[in-house]
Scaffold this motif. Structure first.
Motif, short mmCIF file in Angstrom:
data_model
loop_
_atom_site.label_atom_id
_atom_site.label_comp_id
_atom_site.label_asym_id
_atom_site.label_seq_id
_atom_site.Cartn_x
_atom_site.Cartn_y
_atom_site.Cartn_z
N UNK A 261 7.30 -9.01 6.06
CA UNK A 261 8.53 -9.13 5.27
C UNK A 261 9.71 -8.39 5.88
N UNK A 262 9.47 -7.17 6.40
CA UNK A 262 10.58 -6.33 6.85
C UNK A 262 10.40 -5.79 8.26
N UNK A 263 9.28 -6.05 8.90
CA UNK A 263 9.04 -5.52 10.23
C UNK A 263 8.62 -4.06 10.24
N UNK A 264 8.19 -3.51 9.09
CA UNK A 264 7.72 -2.11 9.00
C UNK A 264 6.20 -2.12 9.08
N UNK A 265 5.68 -1.91 10.29
CA UNK A 265 4.24 -2.08 10.49
C UNK A 265 3.45 -0.78 10.41
N UNK A 266 4.11 0.38 10.29
CA UNK A 266 3.36 1.64 10.11
C UNK A 266 4.21 2.63 9.33
N UNK A 267 3.57 3.76 8.98
CA UNK A 267 4.25 4.72 8.12
C UNK A 267 5.33 5.50 8.84
N UNK A 268 5.32 5.55 10.16
CA UNK A 268 6.38 6.25 10.88
C UNK A 268 7.71 5.51 10.72
N UNK A 269 7.65 4.18 10.77
CA UNK A 269 8.87 3.40 10.55
C UNK A 269 9.35 3.53 9.11
N UNK A 270 8.39 3.61 8.19
CA UNK A 270 8.78 3.79 6.79
C UNK A 270 9.39 5.17 6.57
N UNK A 271 8.82 6.17 7.21
CA UNK A 271 9.40 7.51 7.13
C UNK A 271 10.82 7.53 7.67
N UNK A 272 11.07 6.75 8.69
CA UNK A 272 12.41 6.68 9.25
C UNK A 272 13.39 6.09 8.24
#
Length: 744
Positions: A261-272
């Motif tokens: 959906x958004x290209x956020x494939x791990x929690x590091x990107x989500x943390x960003x």
């Protein structure tokens, strides 16, 4: 209506769902309850207090479904989706009708009220999660689309926009509450994660809109702040469920769907993404408290903190924490938030075991130190210096709070001492009459001398503990001698009492920190200890006892200070003049009678130390030799009523010997609590000895075989009060009670 809702709630507590479904008329009852719930939700103006009990009833029903046995239908599949949709619709109706003038009545502004409404609702959503999540997505998407279109406009109708933002805030709060729990019935873990990802993706899309276009200029609007707080709440709950190494490995389906959906494939990107929102909010002042709370929560976790250090945004914050990049640091009304901000930065700095990184990160504070230290005395009373000093002290306190080990504390200590400590003394000397300056300065010192987690552990050959206490002594003497000479202000607590109790806290922590050998001061004729104790005593005596007992924080600091004195520096107490000694000991009685168990325990400990000193140095039958023992004897002789006489008790046991049927001799011990007037004829097997217990300021005699707790309860008419943590050295048992001399 509220009473009926409460009755329904109690019914579910008393009866189990498996019992309810078998009762005749259950189908009619559950239908009527559902109708009543829907009508209550629609009547949101006057039935808001019923929502908690009604949602609590339905949440208990749906969580009992997995344990339901038998073929009797629960009918929850029919009614729960209606309740779910009815709740969301009613929240939208309340927004459309206009928010109440009293912000405390608006759940979006009242955390407790919002929590009451959303604590139970997620269980209803997860009962039939697929249909519930689809309903939430369907109502959110057109609202999000309208909000996105408003961002492209130069101007818009604020009233219309406030309604849109309020609806979005409700939806985001609901999604956050759903993510908070992971309990679901009738839905596999994998499909549940996919649905969580679908809902989360909508909120993450919303974040990009809130900080773009027209919306980026509306941070001062209350409706925009409500939406930002809802987003921060979403981040808090999402982080707990799906961010971290363990969550990453156990939540593959969620990240796979977010990647699509958004290209956020791990929690590091989500943390960003989360940190990016935090950085954006730090540029404004309206939601700074909630933003910093989330930032601290992220940084204080070890694994997440390590991940944060990999992000460029975090690296920039740690290296450039100046007012140019974070305008809230320049606002005095946000000065309290500076402590939380630097507490978070301190956590991040100390995660890296690098003195070089620490010094480079502290460079912005170093520049403030240099600027203030170069300011001449004639210009030190300006507003520029005042606000710079306030901010610096709050910043340093945050850094000091983050030092939780010997290594990290040593970095801060070496950075501050001896180069920058004179500025603290200069600040307290020039601004004694300004609590806005002295309070953060003294609070920093109170944190700096606190030996939590044994962080103040210096090498055996290091003089740092002694040097630190000398700085404490200078600061307290400078503040105390000046504040006592100033006339009282209208708000005497803010002007004088607050600084005094913080000073007492500083001294108490320094005296009990176990990092200073105080015998060194007397041995080498250094007056740092005696001067600090003298000025602390003068400050306490300047406050009437009634005022000490009237202000809670002052009360706690005062009795904590007395406990430390009686425990480690009792000679100082005994060397006082008799009137002062009587006042100090008399105040312990007031503390013993109080309702605060911590204070009464501290007073009991102080009296225990005094009693132990008396019996070890005076009551042993030998003439007192030390000056302190002589002074205590003099105090008691001059004040025979030092301990007010109320009911004088003797606690003892009656020992009787009997023979059982097997011919074995048994000894029975019976406790007894008797007034002195009734103890004229003691039986020959009556045996007493002393322990340091005080009740109504009376020393008790206690038989060695008597249970300590039982006696304390008996003496106090079965009203338990705090007991003494330690007992003095036991005295050899005698046949007759010990003569306590003039202590009555």
């Amino acid at each position: 209506m509220n009473v009926i809702a409460h009755i329904y709630y109690i019914c579910k507590i008393v009866l189990q769902l498996s019992e309810l479904v078998t009762v005749e008329g259950y189908s009619d009852w559950i239908r009527l309850v559902a109708e009543f719930t829907l009508k209550s939700l629609q009547s949101w103006q006057w039935a808001s207090s019923s929502v908690y009990y009604l949602l609590g009833l339905w949440s208990r029903l749906v969580t009992s479904v997995p344990y339901l046995k038998g073929d009797a239908p629960s009918l929850l599949d029919e009614f729960v989706p209606k309740i779910t949709e009815g709740f969301i619709t009613s929240r939208f109706n309340s927004v459309q009708a206009g928010l109440p003038d009293d912000l405390s009545e608006n759940p979006l502004d009242n955390v407790e009220l919002l929590q009451d409404q959303l604590d139970c609702f997620p269980y209803l959503c997860r009962f039939q999660y697929e249909s519930s999540s689809l309903y939430i997505i369907n109502i959110m998407e057109p609202i999000l689309q309208a909000y996105t279109e408003r961002a492209r406009l130069q101007t818009t109708d604020n009233s219309d926009l406030s309604v849109i933002e309020a609806k979005l805030a409700w939806i985001v709060h609901i999604i956050a509450a759903i993510l908070k729990i992971k309990q679901s019935t009738g839905c596999s873990v994998e499909s549940q994660e996919v649905l969580d990802a679908e809902l989360s993706a909508r909120v993450l899309q919303l974040i990009n809109v809130t900080d773009s276009g027209l919306h980026s200029q509306r941070y001062s609007e209350l409706c925009k702040q409500r939406l930002d707080r809802a987003i921060l709440t979403f981040f808090q709950h999402f982080r707990k469920s799906y961010v971290g190494d363990q969550a990453m490995h156990s939540s593959k389906q969620l990240y796979a769907r977010l990647s699509e959906l958004l290209g956020l494939h791990d929690h590091l990107l989500l943390l960003n993404v989360i940190v990016g929102k935090i950085a954006t909010n730090l540029s404004s002042e309206e939601v700074i408290v909630h933003t910093l709370s989330l930032f601290l929560e992220l940084a204080s976790g070890y694994m997440i903190g390590k991940l944060l250090l990999k992000l460029d945004t975090v690296k920039f914050i740690v290296a450039n924490h100046t007012r140019e990049h974070f305008p809230f640091l320049e606002e005095y009304r946000c000065s309290r938030s500076r402590t939380t901000f630097y507490y978070t930065i301190g956590w991040l700095i100390f995660m890296e075991d690098s003195p070089v990184k620490f010094k480079s990160s502290m460079d912005p504070l170093l520049q403030v130190f240099i600027s203030l230290e170069s300011t001449p005395d004639s210009l030190f009373r300006t507003d520029v210096v005042k606000y710079a000093l306030i901010g610096l002290m709050r910043d340093l306190r945050g850094i000091a709070m983050a030092t939780n080990s010997r290594r990290t504390y040593g970095l801060l200590f070496d950075w501050l001492y001896p180069a920058h400590m004179p500025l603290l003394l200069k600040g307290i000397s020039h601004w004694t009459d300004t609590p806005e300056v002295t309070t953060p300065l003294l609070k920093f010192m109170a944190e700096f001398v606190l030996n939590k987690a044994q962080r103040l552990t210096f090498d055996s050959s290091s003089p740092n503990g002694i040097l630190l206490f000398r700085e404490v002594s200078k600061l307290i003497v400078a503040y105390g001698s000046r504040i006592l000479s100033l006339p009282n202000a209208a708000d005497i607590y803010a002007f004088k009492y607050k600084g005094i109790w913080i000073s007492l806290t500083i001294l108490s922590r320094a005296l009990s920190g176990n990092y200073v050998n105080f015998g060194v001061f007397e041995l080498y004729g250094d007056r740092a200890l005696s001067d600090a104790l003298d000025i602390a005593l003068k400050m306490t005596l300047s406050i009437p006892l009634a005022d000490i007992l009237a202000f809670r924080k002052l009360t706690r600091a005062y009795f904590a200070f007395l406990e430390v004195l009686f425990n480690s520096h009792i000679v100082f107490i005994l060397n006082m003049d008799t009137n002062t000694f009587r006042h100090i000991v008399g105040s312990l009685e007031s503390g013993l009678k109080g309702l605060d168990t911590n204070i009464s325990s501290q007073c009991a400990s102080a009296v225990d130390n005094l009693a132990a000193f008396y019996f070890n140095n005076i009551a042993m039958g030998e003439a007192p030799t030390s000056s302190a023992a002589i002074n205590l004897a003099r105090h008691i002789a001059e004040c025979p009523n030092l301990f007010p006489e109320k009911d004088e008790w003797r606690v003892a046991t009656q020992c009787t010997t009997t023979t059982n049927s097997a011919g074995r001799t048994l000894e029975t011990t019976t406790p007894s609590v008797t007034k002195t007037s009734n103890l004229q004829n003691r039986p020959p097997n009556h045996c007493e000895c002393h322990i340091g217990v005080l009740h109504n300021c009376r020393l008790l005699h206690l038989d060695t075989t008597l249970n300590f707790l039982l006696v304390a309860l008996m003496v106090q008419n079965w009203k338990p009060k705090p007991l003494l943590p330690t007992l003095p050295k036991p005295i050899q048992c005698t046949r007759a009670p010990l003569n306590l001399g003039s202590i009555k």
